[in-house]
Motif scaffolding. Structure first.
Motif, PDB file in Angstrom:
ATOM      1  N   THR A   5       0.804  -1.211   0.000  1.00 33.98           N
ATOM      2  CA  THR A   5       0.000   0.000   0.000  1.00 33.98           C
ATOM      3  C   THR A   5       0.842   1.268   0.000  1.00 33.98           C
ATOM      4  N   GLY A   6       2.082   1.172   0.308  1.00 33.35           N
ATOM      5  CA  GLY A   6       2.905   2.371   0.412  1.00 33.35           C
ATOM      6  C   GLY A   6       3.068   2.784   1.848  1.00 33.35           C
ATOM      7  N   GLU A   7       2.419   3.878   2.255  1.00 36.70           N
ATOM      8  CA  GLU A   7       2.633   4.439   3.587  1.00 36.70           C
ATOM      9  C   GLU A   7       1.559   4.085   4.599  1.00 36.70           C
ATOM     10  N   ALA A   8       0.334   3.815   4.158  1.00 36.32           N
ATOM     11  CA  ALA A   8      -0.766   3.554   5.082  1.00 36.32           C
ATOM     12  C   ALA A   8      -0.862   2.065   5.402  1.00 36.32           C
ATOM     13  N   PHE A   9      -1.412   1.756   6.557  1.00 37.36           N
ATOM     14  CA  PHE A   9      -1.668   0.365   6.926  1.00 37.36           C
ATOM     15  C   PHE A   9      -3.162   0.196   7.075  1.00 37.36           C
TER      16      PHE A   9
END
Length: 96
Positions: free
Chosen positions: A61-65
């Motif tokens: 997702t990149g930066e978000a969880f």
């Protein structure tokens, strides 16, 4: 690494165009959660058992969880009931 596995109530999905590094898979959605199933090899199951049952999950997702649940078909199925629908009970399968 696990391979995407079909399950009762799932629909097939292809890899995005030009992404030969992504396997086609199967999914179920109730528009709030997307569920997929993964088949591990006997060697992977042995490693998981050796590591006290720990399973590692990577979500690209990149930066978000985002909320992620890993569990049996029944534990995931039962959780989805509270969130707008679920998939059918799965038949008993034997690992080959």
């Amino acid at each position: 690494m696990g391979f995407p596995a079909p399950f009762v109530g799932s629909r097939p999905i292809g890899a995005p165009p030009g992404r030969d590094d992504i396997l086609p898979g199967h999914f179920f959605t109730n528009r709030r959660f997307v569920v997929s199933a993964w088949q591990l090899t006997p060697e992977e199951v042995a490693v998981i058992n050796h590591n006290a049952g720990k399973i590692f999950v990577a979500v690209g997702t990149g930066e978000a969880f985002f909320p992620t649940l890993v569990g049996s078909s029944e534990s995931v199925r039962m959780m989805l009931i509270d969130y707008g629908g679920t998939f059918p009970s799965q038949p008993v399968e034997v690992m080959a």
